[in-house]
Scaffold this motif. Structure first.
Motif, mmCIF file in Angstrom:
data_model
loop_
_atom_site.group_PDB
_atom_site.id
_atom_site.type_symbol
_atom_site.label_atom_id
_atom_site.label_comp_id
_atom_site.label_asym_id
_atom_site.label_seq_id
_atom_site.Cartn_x
_atom_site.Cartn_y
_atom_site.Cartn_z
ATOM 1 N N ASP B 131 -2.624 0.900 1.328
ATOM 2 C CA ASP B 131 -2.704 2.473 1.325
ATOM 3 C C ASP B 131 -4.457 2.581 0.981
ATOM 4 O OD1 ASP B 131 -2.544 4.883 0.183
ATOM 5 O OD2 ASP B 131 -0.598 4.684 -1.005
ATOM 6 N N LEU B 552 -0.619 -8.869 5.228
ATOM 7 C CA LEU B 552 -1.801 -7.979 5.706
ATOM 8 C C LEU B 552 -2.495 -9.040 6.944
ATOM 9 C CD1 LEU B 552 -3.700 -7.031 2.675
ATOM 10 C CD2 LEU B 552 -2.197 -5.648 4.128
ATOM 11 N N HIS B 581 2.332 -5.370 -4.253
ATOM 12 C CA HIS B 581 1.910 -4.443 -5.329
ATOM 13 C C HIS B 581 1.868 -3.060 -4.817
ATOM 14 C CE1 HIS B 581 -1.185 -2.628 -8.265
ATOM 15 N NE2 HIS B 581 0.061 -3.163 -9.082
ATOM 16 N N PRO B 583 1.374 1.371 -6.039
ATOM 17 C CA PRO B 583 1.229 2.432 -6.856
ATOM 18 C C PRO B 583 2.444 3.472 -7.100
ATOM 19 C CG PRO B 583 0.070 3.086 -5.117
ATOM 20 C CD PRO B 583 0.621 1.952 -4.658
ATOM 21 N N ASP B 631 0.022 0.069 -13.975
ATOM 22 C CA ASP B 631 -0.316 -0.834 -13.211
ATOM 23 C C ASP B 631 0.500 -0.792 -11.952
ATOM 24 O OD1 ASP B 631 -2.250 -1.738 -14.540
ATOM 25 O OD2 ASP B 631 -1.077 -3.232 -15.794
#
Lengths: 205, 652
Positions: B131, B552, B581, B583, B631
């Motif tokens: 992102d 990635l 992870h 948001p 978090d």
């Protein structure tokens, strides 16, 4: 996100989380934008310098004593702010809180004197309506004063967070970022001191 | 200002009454559809509060297309008025309002969000990121833009439009000559949208500098990412100037200061300077991403690496520096000395050098390439000759002495439409078609897309080419009518025909969106065009999964995806996936922006207590954000494996 955080384990606390690192860089860039903002206000001030339209002149109103007190308060607050960050690096929550509170008190003193100064000038017949010069004066200094005031509220909020959470990578990056902001406002003040008050009193330009 | 309640809504003009009724009906229809199909929760959870760069990008583009419609209707009304001499379709004040809103909307609320939308969708993918650096801020940027745009747009039905031109020169835009709320809408709408743009600039600078995947050095970045980086730098250094200029004029109008006034020592030329110190970099903000889009398209459909990559990068950087050194050429005739005019003449002409370098690079990219004439490629090919016409006439205008002849005529109008439409608008359409499968999972129909291109491109030339000659014949811009004895009738009439052809082109686009939604084949591969070169095409499905890349990627060359395909590297190896992870979504940016809008709306009408309520709301939401320690969350590894497996099977 969050990859290779481990390689930052020995970095200062505020750089240890990726969010902290990104926020700090983002804030530096934001300060770049703030420099442009204040540069534009300074440019406006210089362009309109002397355009008092027959009204009261700055040299008639500026009071060196007042300006020196304000400068002293703000410069010292930058110093105490630096010590607060130093205390943070030492890991002392108590030190951070004490020195930050001192910083905020000095900042509040500065804002108090500035409000007094503005009221005084308006009373003497120099307001935002008086002339282009005074419009530029009040907006330049008002913008700076507003920044300091917002900083006081912001840092007070951060203090409450430290009280609750202690020094973590998250809270540390907030202290660090707010200290960048505070020092930046100090730098702007030095320019205001020189460009507005010294030149205004010396009758240069 | 003593505004009576019955003056709140604009009354007395049948055109505006029609608009008011259609706005009301459309709003009711939207509410009805959302309620009937029980879509409110879906809209809120999946879209409005989303921090996903791909969804925000789509919302930006949707808003931009709607703004294109609004600005386009404004344009068509102007052309309808000017089609015949002594026409009475619009009166002079209404005409002034329309050219003001047309210009402001097309630049700030159409071109910018369209490009920022494409940037949002594509750039995080191109650099192999999950992102942007600040997803929450990204949502806030979108909503401040949206609130600013809506505030500006409602002006013509509530309170009255601004009518001082998009440049809002003083003293015309001051209280004496522009009384009422119209100009306040301009000032506050742009101010709020500008805050959002500044945050976007910071966001993408940090994203590109810090979030690149392993091996993606700066000089391996795709050209669109490069142009985004430099555009972001320009935004960060140009927008604060606009912020200050707008604030100073707001002070002049609302609080009686004397920055740009004629009396009390004010200086109207200060506004012109500040406006264009922002305004000229602004035109590069909307053209550099366009150059980036065309660079991607030329390389993809010529099946070649972009020619002169390094020269491209150097020329973008050169353009960004020069863009801050040319602003006076917007007012050569407003009393500068010969020395000042000469300086800005030379810097202006200098800008054509790096731009020319880029044109040649695109031509050489195509040289010996195997070109496929897809519709994005048609837009890119159409861009080159049309943009060059705009550029060459720009150099003519750059000569200060000659500008005394051209300035304020239709020659200028035609020039900037040739660069902004053939440059920016063509790029928006090209990028939309090119990345449409990335956003929606299917391509727009190519046959209809080519009709769209030809009708729009030919209409554009019929509309604007005659205007060069109208300008040379002395027709001034911003006049609402002319007489038959002026001899401008024929060319004006032709120009209007072209404008309506562009309108037809837009309808074809809308039909294509509908048609393709119903009938287009759904893509399964991330590489929808089959010729993708950069990481945005390397996703495991046509619409990238929420997290973009399960693992990635690591790149070793420019055009990494093309390189992998050439060397039969497995693009989606079953690596040991980890939990990812991400948001959380947040509704607070929308609420904060709504408070921005409320406060600004109060200021527009000088109802200060509403302004104070808005300001308190803004600060309250900021404090809530500061005290929030969120978090994010983790997508469990099982879910990642499941999704990737499904994507892989779909492709077999």
């Amino acid at each position: 996100m969050g990859h290779n955080d481990s390689s930052y384990a020995n970095a200062p606390l505020e750089y240890q989380s990726e969010t902290g690192r990104l926020n700090i860089l983002g804030f530096w860039i934001f300060l770049g934008a703030e420099i442009v903002l204040f540069s534009t206000l300074f440019a406006t001030y210089f362009v309109l310098h002397g355009r008092t339209a027959g009204g009261v002149l700055p040299a008639e109103l500026f009071d060196m004593k007042l300006v020196l007190i304000m400068t002293f308060l703000l410069l010292v607050s930058s110093f105490t702010c630096g010590i607060a960050v130093h205390e943070m690096r030492r890991g002392s929550t108590k030190g951070v809180v004490i020195w930050t509170i001192l910083t905020l008190l000095l900042g509040a003193g500065f804002v108090g004197f500035e409000i007094y100064e503005f009221f005084h000038y308006v009373h003497e017949g120099a307001s935002i309506h008086t002339s282009a010069y005074w419009s530029a004066f009040f907006v330049l200094l008002g913008t700076h004063g507003l920044h300091v005031s917002i900083g006081i509220f912001w840092i007070t909020g951060v203090l409450f967070q430290i009280k609750k959470r202690g020094l973590t990578p998250q809270t540390a990056s907030k202290i660090f970022i707010s200290s960048l902001y505070w020092h930046f406002l100090d730098v702007v003040w030095i320019f205001i001191f020189t460009a507005v008050y010294l030149i205004g009193l010396g009758g240069l330009l | 200002m003593h505004l009576k309640w019955d003056e709140f809504f604009v009354t007395g003009d049948p055109l505006i009454l029609g608009a008011q009724i259609s706005i009301a009906l459309t709003s009711i229809a939207i509410v009805f559809v959302l309620t009937y199909f029980k879509k409110w929760k879906w809209l809120w959870k999946e879209w409005l509060t989303s921090v996903d760069h791909k969804k925000l990008g789509i919302m930006y583009i949707l808003a931009a297309v709607i703004m294109f419609f609004r600005g386009g209707v404004d344009g068509l009304m102007m052309r309808a008025q000017l089609a015949l001499p002594n026409n009475t379709f619009l009166d002079s004040n209404h005409y002034n309002e329309i050219f003001t809103t047309h210009g402001t909307i097309m630049i700030l609320f159409m071109a910018m969000p369209f490009l920022i939308g494409l940037i949002n969708v594509v750039v995080p993918l191109q650099i192999g990121a999950r992102d942007v650096a600040f997803p929450y801020l990204n949502n806030l940027s979108f909503w401040t833009f949206m609130v600013g745009a809506m505030l500006f747009n409602i002006s013509f039905v509530i309170g009255g439009s601004p009518s001082a031109g998009w440049t809002s020169y003083m003293p015309l835009a001051g209280n004496d000559f522009s009384p009422g709320p119209g100009q306040n809408y301009y000032l506050l709408g742009l101010q709020i949208a500008g805050i959002g743009t500044l945050m976007t600039g910071i966001n993408f600078m940090v994203t590109i500098l810090k979030m690149r995947t392993k091996g993606m050095t700066l000089m391996r970045m795709p050209m669109f990412t490069w142009t985004t980086l430099i555009t972001s730098v320009i935004i960060v250094f140009a927008f604060p100037v606009l912020t200050v200029a707008l604030a100073l004029m707001t002070f002049d109008r609302l609080f009686g200061s004397a920055f740009f006034t004629l009396e009390a020592g004010g200086m109207p030329m200060l506004w012109a300077n500040l406006f264009w110190i922002w305004g000229h970099p602004e035109v590069y903000i909307v053209i550099l991403p366009a150059f980036g889009i065309f660079s991607e398209i030329f390389a993809t459909f010529s099946r070649k690496q972009l020619f002169g990559y390094k020269a491209m990068v150097v020329s973008i950087v050169a353009i960004s520096v020069l863009s801050f050194l040319v602003w006076v050429h917007h007012f050569f005739t407003m009393g500068n000395s010969a020395a000042v005019n000469s300086f800005f003449s030379i810097t202006t002409m200098a800008i054509s050098v790096p731009t020319g370098v880029k044109i040649f690079n695109w031509l050489f990219t195509m040289y010996r390439g195997r070109i496929s004439f897809t519709s994005p490629m048609l837009w890119a090919l159409g861009f080159i000759p049309n943009f060059v016409i705009g550029g060459v006439t720009g150099v003519m205008l750059a000569m200060a002495a000659a500008d005394y002849q051209y300035h304020n005529t239709y020659f200028l109008v035609s020039h900037f439409h040739y660069v902004l439409i053939a440059g920016t608008v063509f790029a928006c359409f090209a990028g939309l078609v090119f990345w449409y499968p990335k956003m929606f999972g299917y391509k727009l129909n190519e046959r209809i897309g080519k009709w769209f291109f030809w009708v729009f491109m030919i209409g554009f030339n019929i509309c604007f080419f005659p205007q060069y000659f109208l300008g040379l014949q002395g027709m001034p811009r911003r006049i609402y009518t002319y007489g038959p004895e002026d001899g401008w009738t024929a060319l004006n009439f032709i120009s209007t025909i072209g404008a309506f052809m562009m309108g037809v082109g837009f309808i074809i686009l809308c039909y294509n969106i509908y048609y393709s939604w119903r009938h287009a084949k759904r893509e399964v591969s991330g590489d929808s065009w089959g010729e993708g070169r950069t990481l945005d095409w390397a996703t495991s499905s046509a619409i990238p999964p929420h997290y973009n890349f399960a693992a990635l990627p690591e790149v070793t060359t420019p055009d990494a995806f093309h390189h992998w395909k050439q060397n039969n590297v497995d693009v989606h190896p079953e690596k040991e996936f980890k939990k990812i992870h991400m948001p959380h979504n947040s509704g607070r940016p929308l609420i904060m922006s709504a408070f921005f809008g409320l406060g600004a709306f109060g200021l527009v009408f000088e109802w200060y207590w509403i302004g104070v309520i808005g300001l308190i709301g803004v600060f309250a939401t900021m404090i809530l954000r500061s005290f929030e320690y969120d978090d994010g969350y983790y997508i469990p590894v099982e879910e990642v494996i499941e999704t990737e497996k499904k994507n892989k099977e779909a492709q077999k």
